[in-house]
Enzyme design. Structure first.
Site, PDB file in Angstrom:
ATOM      1  N   LEU A  48      76.739  -3.948-101.320  1.00 24.86           N
ATOM      2  CA  LEU A  48      75.346  -4.339-101.176  1.00 24.86           C
ATOM      3  C   LEU A  48      74.929  -4.060 -99.731  1.00 24.86           C
ATOM      4  O   LEU A  48      74.874  -4.945 -98.886  1.00 24.86           O
ATOM      5  CB  LEU A  48      75.174  -5.820-101.534  1.00 24.86           C
ATOM      6  CG  LEU A  48      73.782  -6.283-101.968  1.00 24.86           C
ATOM      7  CD1 LEU A  48      73.871  -7.605-102.704  1.00 24.86           C
ATOM      8  CD2 LEU A  48      72.840  -6.413-100.776  1.00 24.86           C
ATOM      9  N   ALA A  49      74.671  -2.794 -99.458  1.00 31.90           N
ATOM     10  CA  ALA A  49      74.395  -2.364 -98.086  1.00 31.90           C
ATOM     11  C   ALA A  49      73.665  -1.026 -98.156  1.00 31.90           C
ATOM     12  O   ALA A  49      74.282   0.014 -98.416  1.00 31.90           O
ATOM     13  CB  ALA A  49      75.690  -2.232 -97.284  1.00 31.90           C
ATOM     14  N   GLU A  50      72.363  -1.053 -97.920  1.00 32.80           N
ATOM     15  CA  GLU A  50      71.546   0.146 -98.133  1.00 32.80           C
ATOM     16  C   GLU A  50      71.839   1.254 -97.129  1.00 32.80           C
ATOM     17  O   GLU A  50      71.804   2.438 -97.480  1.00 32.80           O
ATOM     18  CB  GLU A  50      70.065  -0.235 -98.107  1.00 32.80           C
ATOM     19  CG  GLU A  50      69.595  -1.012 -99.331  1.00 32.80           C
ATOM     20  CD  GLU A  50      69.997  -2.476 -99.340  1.00 32.80           C
ATOM     21  OE1 GLU A  50      69.897  -3.129-100.396  1.00 32.80           O
ATOM     22  OE2 GLU A  50      70.428  -2.969 -98.261  1.00 32.80           O
ATOM     23  N   GLN A 107      68.216  -0.200-104.976  1.00 30.66           N
ATOM     24  CA  GLN A 107      67.906  -1.004-106.161  1.00 30.66           C
ATOM     25  C   GLN A 107      66.438  -1.417-106.251  1.00 30.66           C
ATOM     26  O   GLN A 107      65.845  -1.397-107.318  1.00 30.66           O
ATOM     27  CB  GLN A 107      68.804  -2.233-106.183  1.00 30.66           C
ATOM     28  CG  GLN A 107      68.805  -2.966-107.492  1.00 30.66           C
ATOM     29  CD  GLN A 107      69.926  -3.991-107.535  1.00 30.66           C
ATOM     30  OE1 GLN A 107      69.735  -5.132-107.140  1.00 30.66           O
ATOM     31  NE2 GLN A 107      71.094  -3.574-108.001  1.00 30.66           N
ATOM     32  N   PHE A 108      65.854  -1.792-105.127  1.00 28.61           N
ATOM     33  CA  PHE A 108      64.424  -2.087-105.031  1.00 28.61           C
ATOM     34  C   PHE A 108      63.906  -1.474-103.731  1.00 28.61           C
ATOM     35  O   PHE A 108      64.543  -1.611-102.680  1.00 28.61           O
ATOM     36  CB  PHE A 108      64.154  -3.603-105.008  1.00 28.61           C
ATOM     37  CG  PHE A 108      64.350  -4.287-106.324  1.00 28.61           C
ATOM     38  CD1 PHE A 108      63.300  -4.419-107.227  1.00 28.61           C
ATOM     39  CD2 PHE A 108      65.583  -4.806-106.663  1.00 28.61           C
ATOM     40  CE1 PHE A 108      63.485  -5.053-108.445  1.00 28.61           C
ATOM     41  CE2 PHE A 108      65.777  -5.441-107.872  1.00 28.61           C
ATOM     42  CZ  PHE A 108      64.728  -5.565-108.773  1.00 28.61           C
ATOM     43  N   ILE A 135      64.767  -1.185 -98.962  1.00 28.97           N
ATOM     44  CA  ILE A 135      65.131   0.118 -98.405  1.00 28.97           C
ATOM     45  C   ILE A 135      65.225   0.085 -96.884  1.00 28.97           C
ATOM     46  O   ILE A 135      65.825   0.950 -96.257  1.00 28.97           O
ATOM     47  CB  ILE A 135      64.124   1.199 -98.855  1.00 28.97           C
ATOM     48  CG1 ILE A 135      64.748   2.597 -98.727  1.00 28.97           C
ATOM     49  CG2 ILE A 135      62.804   1.103 -98.061  1.00 28.97           C
ATOM     50  CD1 ILE A 135      63.925   3.692 -99.386  1.00 28.97           C
ATOM     51  N   HIS A 192      59.730  -8.052-104.409  1.00 31.70           N
ATOM     52  CA  HIS A 192      59.978  -7.161-105.537  1.00 31.70           C
ATOM     53  C   HIS A 192      58.704  -6.427-105.942  1.00 31.70           C
ATOM     54  O   HIS A 192      58.620  -5.898-107.054  1.00 31.70           O
ATOM     55  CB  HIS A 192      60.540  -7.937-106.741  1.00 31.70           C
ATOM     56  CG  HIS A 192      61.886  -8.521-106.492  1.00 31.70           C
ATOM     57  ND1 HIS A 192      62.066  -9.702-105.815  1.00 31.70           N
ATOM     58  CD2 HIS A 192      63.124  -8.072-106.798  1.00 31.70           C
ATOM     59  CE1 HIS A 192      63.361  -9.968-105.730  1.00 31.70           C
ATOM     60  NE2 HIS A 192      64.028  -8.997-106.316  1.00 31.70           N
TER      61      HIS A 192
END
Length: 724
Positions: free
Chosen positions: A452-454, A476-477, A481, A524
């Site tokens: 979990l690390a953009e 993911q969203f 980003i 979101h």
């Protein structure tokens, strides 16, 4: 005096493990160290003469860097250095002439053609990947590079050339036991990318050597302020699968041995390594810095006593390897070599102004060309229409079957990371199910979950892409980003331009975007596409329906530029924008708008979720007000179809630019400004813009409806503009 040749260089590496180097090898090490220092000193002189514009040195780091270089194989192994790594690059094979051409910003500078500061290294022949000024970003690239090398060694068929897409311009070279070396200062270990890179290298047992060049200072910040305990080795000691070494970075033989052992660990497939070298910084951080402002005289003098060049010189004299006269002769010859290289560099041609725009995008493959305008396959009679989500998934399946270089990764994109679970569970395949079935069909080497690390996702993707692979990664969203923004803006988009066309990274980043979710709220429902269209070198795509999403994604995957592919969440499964499957070769060129509705009174220029809302408003305008509205769906935001906009505005003389993002400083401002600038004489009314309120998207649907543009908002603008 005979100096070591490249064959002697190889024997240096071979002998290092025994701890005994020949006299010839020791002289070669000294030569490389002194040569690096002499180039530094020559650049300092040129800077003070205002003949170059920036200088940063390797002084004090030479022993550590030469030891690292001599333990590895240029052109075989891969290198992701940082801006202080002059001695490393010299030892790998970059010449003094090439370094000084970069210092003067010459057109013939092979690293960047005068586009980057000096000491931003690049050499495709030596596998030195173009570096930036950003600290620690390169370590994620090194991780992705190692992953790509491992993939090609297991799937050599993927390296085959294909002249039908980006693969025509990306030849692949790989070796089963290659090592990737990346280097950074101890201050840079504070960056999140460093820890994200260690995480993935450890988990995947990748053959990456991380070298921390610890000179005790991050510009003026001492190491004990940067990190707890002041020692990075103690902080990383519990990462599994790593080989760790902490060495005196002023001793080239000790560092050579450390890197030999680290490389052997990596080549054996045991995992990554970290070599922590304690060195000194003989000069200030750069010539723009003055370390006398923050370092005491006593501290500076103590460091000077550890100068690796002085120490090596004393060893050569003490052990009778060279006489004082021979050392003097060697240094005089190096002074002459550097002086002559500087003189040649100062006479080199400078870049031409007209070259500025070269290599912003690929000049080999144009995604706006007719080559991407392929015909839709005739589907069987009565074929079922599919949603945007379905046709994006279908495109991914088609392209992965066609192209073995494609890998898909991101958060939760796999069906199940624990493959054994797939015997009894359906699998996830993304939070919106757009990657469903990909892992099941293509395996976990090609479809896998990321941490979990953009920044990790995008940074690794760049490393894959410079090796000739095609990573299609998912954020993911869109709302999340932003941790990857550094990698996108400072690395991904600029790599081709900053390397003067020598390197490219055609990554595809897919990101669900937008609101109208009744409950999406602040985190979101974000838009923000204008921030990315402001980045040269990055293509930005934003389809509004299933068929366009399929064709544009196929173009994005096959093209040779980095692409941000934005998918509106509200449109994923809408009924109004469905289409039959168009076949595995259907593609749509970038920069070609679609006329959704023809009209003669008012033009609406829009994209994404505002397309169906504009259609609703246009139908009401016809029924209730007898106003005939033309709607252009841009489909791609960079590039965008100016010719279609101009033709429509000239026909209707009235234009609305509508988007979901906030009104102020939004994407529509650029389109409106250009219309006003270039089409003023064709207008019968002011250009009208429609966007969201200049606030955030709320959770409560009543508030969300008020914040985001609605069909009623657009209808009112149509009526007002026609009445003007």
């Amino acid at each position: 005096m005979e100096l070591a040749t490249s064959s002697a260089r190889e024997s240096t590496s071979a002998a290092a493990g025994s701890g005994s180097l020949s006299h010839r090898q020791l002289v070669e090490i000294y030569r490389l160290m002194v040569l690096s220092r002499r180039i530094d000193d020559r650049e300092i002189l040129l800077k003070r003469q205002q003949k170059i514009y920036f200088q940063i040195s390797a002084a004090g780091h030479e022993a550590l860097q030469v030891g690292a270089a001599l333990a590895l194989r240029p052109g075989y192994d891969w290198f992701f250095p940082y801006y202080r790594d002059r001695a490393l690059c010299l030892a790998l094979g970059v010449t003094p002439d090439e370094m000084l051409l970069q210092a003067v910003g010459a057109a013939t500078d092979p690293a960047s053609g005068g586009r980057q500061m000096p000491t931003h290294w690049s050499s495709p022949a030596l596998n030195i990947v173009s570096s930036s000024s950003a600290t620690a970003s390169q370590v994620l690239h090194a991780v992705g590079c190692a992953e790509a090398g491992r993939y090609f060694s297991r799937h050599p068929e993927a390296a085959e050339r294909n002249d039908a897409d980006y693969r025509a311009f990306h030849d692949v070279k790989f070796h089963g036991d290659e090592v990737v070396l990346t280097l950074l200062g101890e201050g840079s270990t504070s960056q999140g990318e460093f820890w994200e890179a260690l995480n993935t290298a450890s988990n995947r047992k990748l053959p990456v050597i991380f070298c921390v060049e610890d000179n005790g200072y991050a510009i003026s910040t001492p190491v004990e302020v940067s990190m707890p305990g002041g020692n990075i080795s103690r902080l990383v000691a519990n990462f599994p699968n790593f080989h760790f070494a902490e060495v005196d970075g002023t001793d080239p033989e000790a560092t050579l041995q450390a890197f030999q052992t680290a490389a052997a660990h990596c080549r054996a497939g045991l995992g990554p390594a970290l070599v922590h070298g304690h060195c000194i910084r003989c000069y200030s951080h750069s010539l723009s810095d003055d370390d006398r402002l923050y370092r005491t005289q006593a501290e500076r003098e103590a460091d000077a006593l550890r100068d690796p060049i002085a120490k090596m010189q004393m060893r050569l004299l003490r052990e009778g390897i060279l006489t004082a006269e021979e050392i003097t002769a060697l240094e005089v010859s190096l002074d002459r070599e550097v002086t002559e290289a500087a003189e040649r560099a100062l006479k080199a041609p400078l870049p031409k102004v007209e070259s500025i725009t070269r290599h912003v995008y690929s000049e080999d493959l144009d995604p706006t060309s007719a080559a991407f305008a392929t015909e839709q396959k005739e589907d069987s009679p009565g074929a079922k229409s599919r949603t945007m989500a379905d046709l994006i998934n279908a495109c991914l399946h088609d392209e992965m079957r066609r192209d073995p270089r494609i890998v898909v990764f991101g958060e939760d994109v796999a069906d199940a990371s624990r493959e054994e679970a797939l015997a009894e569970v359906k699998g996830k395949g993304g939070v919106f199910k757009l990657t469903a079935g990909l892992q099941t069909e293509f395996g976990s080497e090609r479809v896998f979950n990321s941490p979990l690390a953009e920044a990790n996702i995008v940074g690794r993707a760049l490393g894959y892409a410079v090796r000739g692979m095609k990573p299609v990664v998912e954020i993911q969203f869109f709302d999340y980003i932003w941790p990857a923004m550094h990698q996108i803006h400072n690395e991904l988009s600029v790599l081709r331009w900053r390397s003067n066309g020598e390197w490219a990274c055609p990554v595809v980043i897919r990101a669900p975007i937008g609101g109208y979710l009744t409950g999406g709220s602040i985190y979101h429902s974000q838009s923000g596409e204008s921030i990315f269209t402001h980045i040269p070198g990055l293509r930005v795509v934003f389809p509004s329906n299933a068929l366009d999403a399929n064709g544009l994604l196929r173009t994005a995957i096959r093209c040779d530029d980095p692409v941000l592919f934005l998918e509106h969440k509200r449109l994923y499964r809408e009924t109004h924008d469905r289409a039959p499957y168009p076949g595995p070769e259907f593609a749509i060129p970038f920069g070609k708008a679609r006329t959704v509705r023809t009209g003669k009174d008012v033009t609406i220029v829009t994209y994404g979720a505002l397309v169906p809302r504009s259609l609703q408003a246009a139908e009401r305008a016809r029924r209730e007000h007898n106003i005939d509205v033309e709607i252009l769906d841009l489909r791609t935001l960079n590039p965008y179809d100016w010719e279609a906009i101009a033709a429509s505005v000239k026909k209707t003389s009235r234009v609305i630019v509508a988007h979901e993002d906030r009104l102020s400083w939004g994407y529509g401002a650029e389109i409106a400004a250009r219309i006003g600038d270039e089409l003023f004489d064709s207008l019968d009314a002011p250009v009208r813009r429609i966007g969201a309120m200049d606030t955030f998207v709320a959770y409560q649907p009543i508030l969300e409806d008020a914040i985001l543009p609605q069909p009623e908002t657009i209808l009112k603008a149509i009526v007002d503009l026609k009445a003007y």
